[in-house]
Write an enzyme that holds these catalytic residues in place. Structure first.
Site, PDB file in Angstrom:
ATOM      1  CE1 TYR A  15      -4.109   1.903   0.378  1.00 64.13           C
ATOM      2  CE2 TYR A  15      -2.675   3.331   1.655  1.00 64.13           C
ATOM      3  CZ  TYR A  15      -3.862   3.114   0.974  1.00 64.13           C
ATOM      4  OH  TYR A  15      -4.782   4.123   0.879  1.00 64.13           O
ATOM      5  CD1 TRP A  42      -6.870   3.774  -6.578  1.00 67.38           C
ATOM      6  CD2 TRP A  42      -4.906   3.715  -7.647  1.00 67.38           C
ATOM      7  NE1 TRP A  42      -5.889   4.008  -5.657  1.00 67.38           N
ATOM      8  CE2 TRP A  42      -4.675   3.970  -6.284  1.00 67.38           C
ATOM      9  CE3 TRP A  42      -3.829   3.637  -8.516  1.00 67.38           C
ATOM     10  CZ2 TRP A  42      -3.393   4.143  -5.772  1.00 67.38           C
ATOM     11  CZ3 TRP A  42      -2.546   3.819  -7.996  1.00 67.38           C
ATOM     12  CH2 TRP A  42      -2.350   4.070  -6.647  1.00 67.38           C
ATOM     13  CE1 TYR A  52      -8.019  11.271  -0.094  1.00 68.00           C
ATOM     14  CE2 TYR A  52      -7.414  10.813  -2.359  1.00 68.00           C
ATOM     15  CZ  TYR A  52      -7.927  10.395  -1.155  1.00 68.00           C
ATOM     16  OH  TYR A  52      -8.357   9.101  -0.997  1.00 68.00           O
ATOM     17  CG  HIS A  83      -1.286   5.227  -1.813  1.00 70.47           C
ATOM     18  ND1 HIS A  83      -1.677   3.911  -1.700  1.00 70.47           N
ATOM     19  CD2 HIS A  83      -2.389   5.927  -2.148  1.00 70.47           C
ATOM     20  CE1 HIS A  83      -2.978   3.825  -1.938  1.00 70.47           C
ATOM     21  NE2 HIS A  83      -3.442   5.037  -2.217  1.00 70.47           N
TER      22      HIS A  83
END
Length: 106
Positions: free
Chosen positions: A18, A76, A41, A22
């Site tokens: 993860y 995604w 964000y 990212h």
């Protein structure tokens, strides 16, 4: 602009993946987020898998629906779905339930 915060849970065995994913979010995914109204964000990940998301947007449901209509988001979400616990078959972005804001220092 409204502030939105949400929680998700990343599977312990997928934390490294993860983080790696990212660290290199696809440019077309970043462009789609911006184009559909996702601003400022951020994602924060604790070592036990607790994920805290924060964004600013005029209308969260409209911004989420606009992302849902993009092809890049479908790709995604499909690739990231296995990283999360307790989605009950929902896509990760559909599981984003905004928390209630109880204090803000401007």
């Amino acid at each position: 602009m409204k502030r939105v915060c949400f929680l998700l849970k990343v599977r312990q065995e997928r934390l490294a993946e993860y983080r790696e994913r990212h660290a290199a979010v696809w440019p077309e995914m970043q462009a789609a987020l911006t184009a559909t109204g996702w601003h400022n964000y951020s994602l924060f990940l604790r070592d036990d898998g607790l994920l805290v998301g924060y964004l600013e947007t005029e209308d969260f449901e409209r911004a989420r629906a606009a992302m849902d209509r993009t092809e890049v988001n479908a790709r995604w979400q499909k690739e990231m779905a296995g990283c999360f616990e307790e989605l009950d078959g929902a896509a990760p972005d559909a599981a984003m339930v905004p928390l209630s804001e109880v204090f803000h220092l401007a």
